[in-house]
Scaffold this motif. Structure first.
Motif, PDB file in Angstrom:
ATOM      1  N   ASP A 128      -7.769   0.028  -7.349  1.00  0.00           N
ATOM      2  CA  ASP A 128      -7.422  -1.196  -7.922  1.00  0.00           C
ATOM      3  C   ASP A 128      -6.402  -1.967  -7.669  1.00  0.00           C
ATOM      4  O   ASP A 128      -6.481  -3.122  -7.648  1.00  0.00           O
ATOM      5  N   GLU A 129      -5.253  -1.146  -7.591  1.00  0.00           N
ATOM      6  CA  GLU A 129      -4.015  -1.785  -7.134  1.00  0.00           C
ATOM      7  C   GLU A 129      -3.946  -2.253  -5.946  1.00  0.00           C
ATOM      8  O   GLU A 129      -3.490  -3.417  -5.637  1.00  0.00           O
ATOM      9  N   ILE A 130      -4.637  -1.854  -5.119  1.00  0.00           N
ATOM     10  CA  ILE A 130      -4.884  -2.547  -3.859  1.00  0.00           C
ATOM     11  C   ILE A 130      -5.718  -3.598  -3.716  1.00  0.00           C
ATOM     12  O   ILE A 130      -5.181  -4.920  -3.171  1.00  0.00           O
ATOM     13  N   MET A 131      -6.654  -3.664  -4.633  1.00  0.00           N
ATOM     14  CA  MET A 131      -7.479  -4.926  -4.547  1.00  0.00           C
ATOM     15  C   MET A 131      -6.607  -5.936  -5.327  1.00  0.00           C
ATOM     16  O   MET A 131      -6.717  -7.065  -4.939  1.00  0.00           O
ATOM     17  N   ARG A 132      -5.838  -5.567  -6.598  1.00  0.00           N
ATOM     18  CA  ARG A 132      -5.328  -6.506  -7.228  1.00  0.00           C
ATOM     19  C   ARG A 132      -4.070  -7.329  -6.217  1.00  0.00           C
ATOM     20  O   ARG A 132      -3.802  -8.482  -6.153  1.00  0.00           O
ATOM     21  N   SER A 157      -7.293  13.570  -9.902  1.00  0.00           N
ATOM     22  CA  SER A 157      -7.066  13.037  -8.767  1.00  0.00           C
ATOM     23  C   SER A 157      -7.640  11.954  -8.575  1.00  0.00           C
ATOM     24  O   SER A 157      -7.644  11.157  -7.793  1.00  0.00           O
ATOM     25  N   VAL A 158      -9.190  12.087  -8.960  1.00  0.00           N
ATOM     26  CA  VAL A 158      -9.939  10.882  -8.876  1.00  0.00           C
ATOM     27  C   VAL A 158      -9.653   9.635  -9.748  1.00  0.00           C
ATOM     28  O   VAL A 158      -9.585   8.559  -9.308  1.00  0.00           O
ATOM     29  N   ALA A 159      -8.925   9.880 -10.857  1.00  0.00           N
ATOM     30  CA  ALA A 159      -8.621   8.895 -11.703  1.00  0.00           C
ATOM     31  C   ALA A 159      -7.431   8.301 -10.775  1.00  0.00           C
ATOM     32  O   ALA A 159      -7.117   6.874 -10.972  1.00  0.00           O
ATOM     33  N   ARG A 160      -6.537   8.979 -10.189  1.00  0.00           N
ATOM     34  CA  ARG A 160      -5.181   8.487  -9.531  1.00  0.00           C
ATOM     35  C   ARG A 160      -5.827   7.584  -8.407  1.00  0.00           C
ATOM     36  O   ARG A 160      -5.328   6.472  -8.097  1.00  0.00           O
ATOM     37  N   GLY A 161      -6.908   7.985  -7.713  1.00  0.00           N
ATOM     38  CA  GLY A 161      -7.497   7.604  -6.516  1.00  0.00           C
ATOM     39  C   GLY A 161      -8.171   6.083  -6.927  1.00  0.00           C
ATOM     40  O   GLY A 161      -7.782   5.066  -6.219  1.00  0.00           O
ATOM     41  N   ARG A 162      -8.888   6.233  -8.122  1.00  0.00           N
ATOM     42  CA  ARG A 162      -9.492   4.805  -8.472  1.00  0.00           C
ATOM     43  C   ARG A 162      -8.209   3.917  -8.954  1.00  0.00           C
ATOM     44  O   ARG A 162      -8.407   2.460  -8.698  1.00  0.00           O
ATOM     45  N   ARG A 163      -7.159   4.451  -9.466  1.00  0.00           N
ATOM     46  CA  ARG A 163      -6.181   3.456 -10.065  1.00  0.00           C
ATOM     47  C   ARG A 163      -5.249   2.750  -8.582  1.00  0.00           C
ATOM     48  O   ARG A 163      -5.129   1.607  -8.700  1.00  0.00           O
ATOM     49  N   VAL A 166       0.978  -1.130   0.034  1.00  0.00           N
ATOM     50  CA  VAL A 166       0.049  -0.142   0.000  1.00  0.00           C
ATOM     51  C   VAL A 166       0.922   1.346  -0.011  1.00  0.00           C
ATOM     52  O   VAL A 166       0.522   2.130  -0.675  1.00  0.00           O
ATOM     53  N   ALA A 167       1.938   1.170   0.893  1.00  0.00           N
ATOM     54  CA  ALA A 167       2.944   2.523   0.779  1.00  0.00           C
ATOM     55  C   ALA A 167       3.481   2.514  -0.552  1.00  0.00           C
ATOM     56  O   ALA A 167       3.536   3.673  -1.184  1.00  0.00           O
ATOM     57  N   ARG A 168       3.817   1.512  -1.139  1.00  0.00           N
ATOM     58  CA  ARG A 168       4.287   1.584  -2.501  1.00  0.00           C
ATOM     59  C   ARG A 168       3.390   2.152  -3.661  1.00  0.00           C
ATOM     60  O   ARG A 168       3.722   2.911  -4.486  1.00  0.00           O
ATOM     61  N   ILE A 169       2.152   1.803  -3.309  1.00  0.00           N
ATOM     62  CA  ILE A 169       1.072   2.137  -4.336  1.00  0.00           C
ATOM     63  C   ILE A 169       0.716   3.581  -4.368  1.00  0.00           C
ATOM     64  O   ILE A 169       0.471   4.452  -4.985  1.00  0.00           O
ATOM     65  N   ALA A 170       0.795   4.055  -3.050  1.00  0.00           N
ATOM     66  CA  ALA A 170       0.605   5.606  -2.647  1.00  0.00           C
ATOM     67  C   ALA A 170       1.549   6.442  -3.481  1.00  0.00           C
ATOM     68  O   ALA A 170       1.225   7.380  -3.924  1.00  0.00           O
ATOM     69  N   VAL A 171       2.922   5.910  -3.351  1.00  0.00           N
ATOM     70  CA  VAL A 171       3.819   6.871  -4.084  1.00  0.00           C
ATOM     71  C   VAL A 171       3.680   6.672  -5.731  1.00  0.00           C
ATOM     72  O   VAL A 171       3.582   7.587  -6.271  1.00  0.00           O
ATOM     73  N   GLU A 172       3.405   5.391  -6.133  1.00  0.00           N
ATOM     74  CA  GLU A 172       3.245   5.046  -7.536  1.00  0.00           C
ATOM     75  C   GLU A 172       2.128   5.965  -8.061  1.00  0.00           C
ATOM     76  O   GLU A 172       2.065   6.373  -9.208  1.00  0.00           O
ATOM     77  N   CYS A 173       1.061   6.201  -7.443  1.00  0.00           N
ATOM     78  CA  CYS A 173      -0.248   6.526  -7.832  1.00  0.00           C
ATOM     79  C   CYS A 173      -0.330   8.258  -7.550  1.00  0.00           C
ATOM     80  O   CYS A 173      -1.003   8.670  -7.805  1.00  0.00           O
ATOM     81  N   ASP A 174       0.724   8.455  -6.761  1.00  0.00           N
ATOM     82  CA  ASP A 174       0.793   9.868  -6.253  1.00  0.00           C
ATOM     83  C   ASP A 174      -0.459  10.308  -5.630  1.00  0.00           C
ATOM     84  O   ASP A 174      -1.068  11.479  -5.857  1.00  0.00           O
TER      85      ASP A 174
END
Length: 466
Positions: free
Chosen positions: A408-412, A399-405, A364-372
């Motif tokens: 989805d990455e967390i779900m995956r 911002s919404v698109a980044r949040g949705r991405r 999750v920490a990595r995804i936060a950085v990658e998705c900004d």
């Protein structure tokens, strides 16, 4: 629609005071607390008081081909209670009677609008305990808890809502009334229809009565907090606690974002310099001091730089209250991050095996950085059920698109770690695609077959779950 045949029929069956058509009230009942989930405007909101009135509503709506969306307190976080345009919203809040508390059989019989905390307090007066305690327990209803199979902070030891539902009364799409389950301590006759309806989110029937199992009141609990310099080391501590066979009654994690948000929202002296805090409790009676000390030792061995045991019940309650403030504090954080009312939260609800918790937190920490995007993590660490809170600017499509991405990455990631797309919030609108991914095409077909058998016209909470 105030003068339509359906409204006239509903008023005749329920009385004018239970049939709401005021536009402001209709807007109030459009949605639950899930952000960025579609919601329509209902044609009418009805507030039945009896099962017979629910039957009348369901039959009237079916006769006019109008969808029915059941609602409780609308505290859900997956869009399961969101209205669709032109629907009848069936608000169950007026069905709030605790009909029976039986201390011998250790059961309670309640209507679906009973608030969780009200039931917990009522049974406590008789020395009994209703364990499921979602974060919204002061306002969420038993019917909503059953419909979403809600969890809570005590799940690590006591399990989620389904463990306590012994029987149901359900109004089917046909208007027939089905009774499932039992009042006996044992009972295995036939298919387990009770569990079929638990977690069905109003798509298979409308719950009008719930029989729940109770436990003897637990011993007074002892509580500690452990402070870590990384969320992953806190996750490692959780795995070690489980591996040693310890049985905390509560084991919760708050990351630095949440600690700062809570302190800004309601100052409590929390360590905002910590990367993660574990809140642990035990209710094992005479063994509790020793069990709590062992949990503290495990936390220290996993890298905690401070372990502090609450000195009394007042201090323990304050620590528990800090955890319960996580959601409103993050809403406040989002509002401060994106002012003008544009700050929103996409709240995830992924559960993984306890051994994979550290990997989830690192991911999750990595995804936060990658998705900004800012992501704060809080949740029921003891059973691997975490709630990453993704902060977005509703007014900014990027911002919404980044949040949705990020969502989805967390779900995956959660599924890849052997987890599930929802531990306790349900599927609703938010996770339909991920449910299909998790259960596969055969699972989807079975779900659809059950839905078609019980609701062939597809009028009960359409568009939810699948």
């Amino acid at each position: 629609m105030a003068g339509t045949p359906l409204i006239t029929e509903l008023r005749a069956a329920l009385g004018a005071d239970a049939v709401l058509t005021d536009p402001d009230l209709l807007r109030m009942h459009r949605r639950d607390e899930a952000d960025l989930c579609a919601a329509g405007t209902p044609a009418v909101v009805v507030r039945p008081r009896t099962t017979e009135e629910v039957v009348a509503v369901v039959r009237a709506a079916a006769g006019h081909g109008v969808p029915v969306v059941p609602q409780g307190a609308r505290t859900g976080l997956a869009g399961a209670a969101n209205a669709v345009d032109g629907a009848v919203v069936l608000s169950m809040v007026a069905m709030d009677e605790i009909r029976e508390i039986d201390p011998v059989s250790r059961i309670a019989v309640v209507q679906p609008g009973v608030v969780n905390a009200a039931l917990a307090r009522a049974v406590a007066e008789q020395g009994l305990y209703y364990p499921p305690d979602p974060g919204s327990w002061e306002s969420s209803t038993i019917g909503g808890n059953v419909s979403t199979n809600a969890g809570g902070m005590c799940c690590v030891k006591y399990g989620v809502t389904t463990e306590y539902v012994l029987g149901l009364e359900v109004v089917l799409a046909s208007g027939e009334v089905l009774r499932t389950g039992r009042r006996t301590a044992k009972g295995v006759a036939g298919y387990d229809l009770t569990r079929l309806f638990v977690g069905s989110e109003g798509t298979l029937g409308v719950i009008t009565e719930v029989t729940v199992g109770l436990r003897p009141a637990p011993e007074q609990s002892l509580t500690l907090v452990a402070v870590f310099d990384s969320t992953a080391s806190a996750g490692d501590a959780v795995a070690r606690i489980a591996a040693q066979g310890l049985t905390p009654s509560l084991l919760e994690l708050l990351d630095r974002t949440h600690l700062s948000a809570i302190e800004a929202y309601r100052p409590m002296g929390l360590r905002t310099d910590a990367e993660a805090l574990l809140l642990a409790a035990v209710d094992t009676g005479d063994r509790a001091p020793g069990d709590l000390a062992l949990i503290g030792e495990v936390c220290t061995a996993a890298g905690a730089d401070e372990v502090y045991a609450a000195t009394d019940a007042v201090e323990a309650a304050a620590l528990l209250q800090a955890r319960r403030l996580a959601h409103p504090a993050m809403e406040h954080f989002a509002a401060r991050t994106y002012p003008q009312g544009n700050g929103g939260l996409v709240i995830d609800d992924v559960a993984v095996p306890r051994a994979a918790l550290a990997a989830l937190l690192d991911g999750v920490a990595r995804i936060a950085v990658e998705c900004d995007v800012p992501i704060g993590v809080v949740g029921h660490a003891g059973d691997g059920n975490m709630h990453p809170n993704i902060v977005v600017d509703r007014a900014d499509p990027v911002s919404v698109a980044r949040g949705r991405r990020a969502f989805d990455e967390i779900m995956r990631l959660g599924l890849a770690l052997g987890g599930t797309c929802t531990g306790e919030h349900g599927v609703g609108l938010l996770k339909r695609d991920w449910l299909a991914e998790e259960i596969g095409p055969v699972g989807v077909r079975v779900h659809q077959a059950i839905k078609s058998a019980l609701d062939p016209a597809g009028l009960l909470n359409p568009g939810k779950v699948l």
